[in-house]
Design a protein around this motif. Structure first.
Motif, PDB file in Angstrom:
ATOM      1  N   UNK A   1       0.840  -1.193   0.000  1.00  0.00           N
ATOM      2  CA  UNK A   1       0.000   0.000   0.000  1.00  0.00           C
ATOM      3  C   UNK A   1       0.868   1.233   0.000  1.00  0.00           C
ATOM      4  N   UNK A   2       0.232   2.353  -0.137  1.00  0.00           N
ATOM      5  CA  UNK A   2       0.959   3.605  -0.116  1.00  0.00           C
ATOM      6  C   UNK A   2       0.029   4.769  -0.347  1.00  0.00           C
ATOM      7  N   UNK A   3       0.582   5.946  -0.234  1.00  0.00           N
ATOM      8  CA  UNK A   3      -0.187   7.164  -0.432  1.00  0.00           C
ATOM      9  C   UNK A   3       0.151   7.832  -1.744  1.00  0.00           C
ATOM     10  N   UNK A   4      -0.754   8.661  -2.208  1.00  0.00           N
ATOM     11  CA  UNK A   4      -0.527   9.439  -3.414  1.00  0.00           C
ATOM     12  C   UNK A   4       0.264  10.680  -3.025  1.00  0.00           C
ATOM     13  N   UNK A   5       1.376  10.934  -3.687  1.00  0.00           N
ATOM     14  CA  UNK A   5       2.199  12.103  -3.402  1.00  0.00           C
ATOM     15  C   UNK A   5       1.576  13.310  -4.094  1.00  0.00           C
ATOM     16  N   UNK A   6       0.880  14.137  -3.317  1.00  0.00           N
ATOM     17  CA  UNK A   6       0.184  15.303  -3.856  1.00  0.00           C
ATOM     18  C   UNK A   6       1.150  16.378  -4.364  1.00  0.00           C
ATOM     19  N   UNK A   7       2.430  16.289  -4.009  1.00  0.00           N
ATOM     20  CA  UNK A   7       3.408  17.285  -4.455  1.00  0.00           C
ATOM     21  C   UNK A   7       3.918  17.027  -5.866  1.00  0.00           C
ATOM     22  N   UNK A   8       3.580  15.868  -6.431  1.00  0.00           N
ATOM     23  CA  UNK A   8       4.045  15.513  -7.771  1.00  0.00           C
ATOM     24  C   UNK A   8       2.827  15.409  -8.681  1.00  0.00           C
ATOM     25  N   UNK A   9       2.790  16.254  -9.703  1.00  0.00           N
ATOM     26  CA  UNK A   9       1.645  16.267 -10.614  1.00  0.00           C
ATOM     27  C   UNK A   9       1.606  14.994 -11.451  1.00  0.00           C
ATOM     28  N   UNK A  10       0.415  14.490 -11.755  1.00  0.00           N
ATOM     29  CA  UNK A  10       0.308  13.312 -12.615  1.00  0.00           C
ATOM     30  C   UNK A  10       0.608  13.674 -14.066  1.00  0.00           C
ATOM     31  N   UNK A  11       1.062  12.709 -14.819  1.00  0.00           N
ATOM     32  CA  UNK A  11       1.258  12.883 -16.260  1.00  0.00           C
ATOM     33  C   UNK A  11       0.596  11.716 -16.975  1.00  0.00           C
ATOM     34  N   UNK A  12       0.179  11.985 -18.201  1.00  0.00           N
ATOM     35  CA  UNK A  12      -0.352  10.933 -19.072  1.00  0.00           C
ATOM     36  C   UNK A  12       0.776  10.572 -20.030  1.00  0.00           C
ATOM     37  N   UNK A  13       1.090   9.292 -20.131  1.00  0.00           N
ATOM     38  CA  UNK A  13       2.164   8.811 -20.988  1.00  0.00           C
ATOM     39  C   UNK A  13       1.533   8.024 -22.133  1.00  0.00           C
ATOM     40  N   UNK A  14       1.803   8.449 -23.363  1.00  0.00           N
ATOM     41  CA  UNK A  14       1.267   7.786 -24.555  1.00  0.00           C
ATOM     42  C   UNK A  14       2.162   6.620 -24.949  1.00  0.00           C
TER      43      UNK A  14
END
Length: 101
Positions: A31-44
């Motif tokens: 398990x783990x938490x989502x790091x809110x300090x790092x923005x998500x990216x979409x990778x094609x």
């Protein structure tokens, strides 16, 4: 999750206690938490990245826990324990088994 800032430490400890119990029971996988300090990216598929996320996950907050359990009923029981500790509802999902994993 709507918890006053002064109660967050108690919520965190309560959640960690449930995880310790899951580990002791031998059902904890990871398990783990989502790091809110790092923005998500979409990778094609070609490797290009854009700063974005799926529309339905724009407000994803918190983390996740993976447990290996014998039934959905038992999963609901564990999710209820986590929900009580975190003071908010939990989304329950089932992983599909991949025999190559």
């Amino acid at each position: 999750m709507n918890v006053p800032a002064e109660e967050m430490a108690a919520v965190g400890e309560a959640a960690r206690e449930v995880i310790r119990e899951a580990k002791a029971a031998g059902v904890y996988v990871f398990g783990g938490g989502i790091n809110a300090d790092v923005a998500p990216v979409m990778v094609a598929g070609d490797g290009s990245c854009t700063t974005a996320t799926y529309r339905q996950t724009r407000e994803l907050d918190g983390g996740f826990c993976v447990l290996e359990l014998p039934s959905r009923a038992v999963a609901v029981q564990w999710a209820a324990r986590i929900a009580a500790a975190c003071r908010c509802a939990q989304e329950l999902r089932e992983f599909g088994y991949d025999p190559e994993s």
